[in-house]
Design a protein around this motif. Sequence first.
Motif, short mmCIF file in Angstrom:
data_model
loop_
_atom_site.label_atom_id
_atom_site.label_comp_id
_atom_site.label_asym_id
_atom_site.label_seq_id
_atom_site.Cartn_x
_atom_site.Cartn_y
_atom_site.Cartn_z
N LYS A 45 19.45 117.81 156.44
CA LYS A 45 19.03 118.48 155.14
C LYS A 45 19.35 117.46 154.00
O LYS A 45 20.21 116.53 154.15
N ASP A 74 16.07 119.79 150.06
CA ASP A 74 16.34 121.00 150.54
C ASP A 74 17.56 121.70 149.59
O ASP A 74 17.32 123.00 149.17
N TYR A 75 18.56 121.15 149.24
CA TYR A 75 19.63 121.69 148.24
C TYR A 75 19.59 120.65 146.96
O TYR A 75 19.57 119.51 146.89
#
Length: 398
Positions: A45, A74-75
Amino acid sequence: MHCVKKVKEDIYYVGGSDRRLGLFENVYPIPYGITYNSYLLMDDKKVLMDTVDRSISQQFLENIEYVLGNESLDYLVIQHMEPDHCSMVSCLLQRYPDLKIVGNMQVKKMLKQFFDLNLDNYLEVKENDTLNTGRHTLKFISAPMVHWPEVMMTYDAYDKVLFTADAFGSFGTMDGNLFDDEVNFKSEWLSEARRYYTNIVGKYGPQVLNVLPTLDIELLAPLHGPLHRSDIEWYVEKYQKWASYEPEDKGVLILYGSVYGNTENAANVLANELSSRGVKNLKVYDVSKTHPSYLIAEAFRCSHLVTACVTYNSGIFVNMEHLLHDLKAHNLQNRTVALMENGSWACSAGKQMKDFFEGMKNMRVLEEKVTLASSMKEAQQKDVEALADAIVCSMENE
């Protein structure tokens, strides 16, 4: 064109420098500029640690696009909601619509205050919650009031990196060298790191002490200034000293507020007498010419303060009064103070300064005092010598 640097095998620096800004937070002079640090973790990720100020937005976006390549983000972990670290949130959500924002409950509240966002993808985390990204596991650590209430830090157990938000930061740009062991940090950077801490975070010493790291750390990654991978224990000890309001050095800081130079002359005479008595760590500043942020940093550093002040409008000289209020606002304590006052009539600055210091925590005001009537005469030489003796005696007994 991108301008990135690998920090660890999976971690890239994607922030940048601002050399045009003159005042940080529109208050503090930054003659050497400022960095806005952001980090991109490339694991299964992809995780971005904070954003940057809009002033370097183009560089920031090019950096992220280069490191990601054909991958998506993703984050986004938001450790601190101050605009110099979160101004690019909306832009990132437009570019990466599936992006999940990671933050605590207060971050979410502040996001709504700063932006109009759809936060359906928001991942709320609490103290010691973790996020697994593949090889890495990120642990979230609350750090309220260091220096906003929503602040948190993030620990990467795989690489032993602590992302520290505004803690362990510094004014100044890094000019290609990202790490503390690539620059002369102790001789060239420490004063700006101290000025950054004392003015930005200094008021919140107890909160800083509560969150100082006890983890196994190989790298401190702050949001401003160099990354620390050497002498980490030394730097943490500096923070412990500053946060405890204990003097960093045994030395005398002489601060004077003078209109026509007579009070300045008395301050210089005192400095000369102290030097003659073997005091080496002396600093003398004109409060009307030196920005308060430098004086606050010096006050945190030194064990002894002398305020030499002319009486002005029946009160404390305006720039000295401003500085005293700043010292109190930043919670300075545990110092020994000596006073010098001047007045052509109705001299009262000394008493008012004494009252002010006695309203602060653990401030010892010496009984010896120098009082001038317009200018220093031979009759006051013995008073200055007595004050110098009292200061030296106090330094020897502490």
